[in-house]
Every structure is written in C-alpha cells, then in structure tokens.
Design a protein around this motif. Structure first.
Motif, mmCIF file in Angstrom:
data_model
loop_
_atom_site.group_PDB
_atom_site.id
_atom_site.type_symbol
_atom_site.label_atom_id
_atom_site.label_comp_id
_atom_site.label_asym_id
_atom_site.label_seq_id
_atom_site.Cartn_x
_atom_site.Cartn_y
_atom_site.Cartn_z
ATOM 1 N N PRO A 197 0.808 -1.232 0.000
ATOM 2 C CA PRO A 197 0.000 0.000 0.000
ATOM 3 C C PRO A 197 0.831 1.267 0.000
ATOM 4 N N LEU A 198 1.963 1.266 0.683
ATOM 5 C CA LEU A 198 2.844 2.436 0.701
ATOM 6 C C LEU A 198 3.425 2.689 -0.685
ATOM 7 N N ILE A 199 3.918 1.634 -1.339
ATOM 8 C CA ILE A 199 4.494 1.780 -2.673
ATOM 9 C C ILE A 199 3.428 2.213 -3.679
ATOM 10 N N ASN A 200 2.234 1.647 -3.561
ATOM 11 C CA ASN A 200 1.155 2.030 -4.483
ATOM 12 C C ASN A 200 0.819 3.513 -4.359
ATOM 13 N N LYS A 201 0.876 4.040 -3.150
ATOM 14 C CA LYS A 201 0.611 5.462 -2.950
ATOM 15 C C LYS A 201 1.660 6.313 -3.664
ATOM 16 N N LEU A 202 2.909 5.872 -3.653
ATOM 17 C CA LEU A 202 3.966 6.602 -4.355
ATOM 18 C C LEU A 202 3.767 6.513 -5.866
ATOM 19 N N LEU A 203 3.366 5.347 -6.351
ATOM 20 C CA LEU A 203 3.208 5.155 -7.790
ATOM 21 C C LEU A 203 2.080 6.004 -8.366
ATOM 22 N N PRO A 215 11.775 -5.161 -5.555
ATOM 23 C CA PRO A 215 11.727 -5.387 -7.016
ATOM 24 C C PRO A 215 10.397 -5.905 -7.531
ATOM 25 N N SER A 216 9.643 -6.616 -6.693
ATOM 26 C CA SER A 216 8.351 -7.140 -7.142
ATOM 27 C C SER A 216 7.230 -6.112 -7.009
ATOM 28 N N LEU A 217 7.501 -4.979 -6.349
ATOM 29 C CA LEU A 217 6.480 -3.955 -6.126
ATOM 30 C C LEU A 217 6.702 -2.699 -6.957
ATOM 31 N N ILE A 218 7.949 -2.413 -7.316
ATOM 32 C CA ILE A 218 8.290 -1.177 -8.022
ATOM 33 C C ILE A 218 8.732 -1.513 -9.444
ATOM 34 N N PRO A 219 8.167 -0.853 -10.458
ATOM 35 C CA PRO A 219 8.605 -1.103 -11.837
ATOM 36 C C PRO A 219 10.112 -0.914 -11.991
ATOM 37 N N LYS A 220 10.721 -1.799 -12.731
ATOM 38 C CA LYS A 220 12.175 -1.798 -12.875
ATOM 39 C C LYS A 220 12.702 -0.474 -13.437
ATOM 40 N N ALA A 221 11.925 0.165 -14.306
ATOM 41 C CA ALA A 221 12.381 1.394 -14.964
ATOM 42 C C ALA A 221 12.606 2.539 -13.983
ATOM 43 N N ILE A 222 11.883 2.548 -12.859
ATOM 44 C CA ILE A 222 12.015 3.663 -11.909
ATOM 45 C C ILE A 222 12.612 3.221 -10.563
ATOM 46 N N HIS A 223 12.901 1.941 -10.420
ATOM 47 C CA HIS A 223 13.472 1.451 -9.166
ATOM 48 C C HIS A 223 14.994 1.532 -9.218
#
Length: 220
Positions: A142-148, A164-172
């Motif tokens: 939920p925290l990562i989704n709020k940032l996205l 890595p499984s929560l944040i798209p590779k292009a912006i992580h």
C-alpha cells in the motif's frame, strides 16, 4: 479588559455561572463552555500544543508529565487523541523522486521488534506516509502504491528483496548512497523521538502510541 472569545471557534461568549468560584463562559456559536483559569493544568488551552512541541524535542512521557505538571495517563491519552486527528496531507506533485527505508524499534518489550517503513520526497525530505509492522510484501505494497499514483521519476530503496516485485524496474534504483537523505532522517528520528533512541530503556508499550507519536512528529 480585552474581549473574551471562544477558544474553539473564536465566537462571541456570554457568562454562564460559576464553578469553584471561577467564572464560566458559554460560546454563542458552538455552545462550548469554558473558564479562563483552571485548577488542573491539563485543561489549559495550550496543553496540546505544549505536548506536541515536547514530543518533537525528544521528551519522554514522564518528562512531559513533570514539565507540564499533569499525569502521565493524561499525556498518553492526549497523544492518542492528537494522533487520530492528524492524517497524512495530500500529495499532488508529479514526477518527483522518493526514498523508502525501514527503521526498527520495540513494542511491548525489548524482545518484540517492530519495523517502521516510510517514504520521503527526496528534494524536500517531506514524509509521504508510513506504516508500523513486519517487512512483508502485503504490508509494504500500500505504501508503494501510494507513491506510484504520483508518477514518480525514481524510487530509491535499499536491497530488501521485496521491493523489485512492487516497483517497476524502470524507476526502481538501488545503488550505494542512493538513500542518504532518508538514512540521515533515521538519525534525526532517533534523536528527536525518545522511544526510538538506541541503547535506552524507553520504548512503546503499545503500537498505537508509536503510530500516534510518528503522525504527530511527521505532520503535527
């Protein structure tokens, strides 16, 4: 004598009897009843603001109780009340950089480790949101989704294998020193919040007090 106004809504007031030989007043707008001086200091109008200031300056519960001359149970109840009133402010900036990190503490006893995971905007150091709990994918998502939702340019994290499984590779982004800002903020938190200090007998008895204290510190 200066005109008396309501401490809650700043509306006009009228006299409303006496209590313990002290004049009481009633607001004509919101019907709040109050008096200008109280025997018990916790009833003073600036008590909540004083508690917030002292919490941010690293004072513990008993220290605040002694300084303000009120009971520690009153301090704890006010912290919970203030924490419930304070919510993360909305964040609308697009294309910014975030840093995410974890900070450990204790809840209940020194055997029970609790993790605080939070995110900040890199340029301003503003705290976006946080949660207290285990470092699991379900808790962090939920925290990562709020940032996205804000379309970030980059999200910097440490090497925790959940990200890595929560944040798209292009912006992580994960590299040395990429989380310097939030790591420095961790030190500030441990300095300013008594219950987070290392090598201390202070810790949170219950998770709700830790969460309320963090909301007050971040956004109070």
């Amino acid at each position: 004598m200066d005109a008396i106004s309501c401490p809650k809504c700043n509306g006009p007031v009228v006299k409303s009897g006496f209590q313990n030989s002290k004049q009481r007043y009633k607001c004509k707008s919101c019907n709040k009843r109050f008096q200008l001086e109280y025997c018990y200091k916790a009833c003073a109008f600036d008590t909540d603001n004083s508690i917030i200031v002292l919490l941010k300056e690293g004072c513990g519960i008993r220290s605040i109780s002694r300084i303000l001359d009120i009971s520690k149970n009153t301090v704890l109840s006010r912290i919970l009340k203030l924490g419930k009133q304070i919510q993360p402010p909305p964040f609308h900036k697009l294309g910014v950089k975030f840093e995410v990190d974890e900070l450990w503490s204790f809840v209940g006893n020194k055997e029970n480790v609790a993790w605080i995971t939070y995110a900040i905007e890199q340029n301003t150091g503003r705290t976006i949101d946080f949660f207290v709990g285990r470092k699991t994918k379900v808790n962090i998502k939920p925290l990562i989704n709020k940032l996205l939702l804000s379309g970030p340019k980059c999200i910097y994290t440490d090497r925790l294998n959940i990200y890595p499984s929560l944040i798209p590779k292009a912006i992580h982004k994960v590299f040395r020193y990429c989380t310097n800002t939030i790591e420095r903020k961790n030190l500030t938190l441990r300095t300013h919040i008594k219950r987070l200090a290392r090598r201390t007998i202070c810790f949170s008895k219950k998770q709700q007090y830790l969460e309320a204290h963090l909301r007050i510190y971040f956004w109070g």
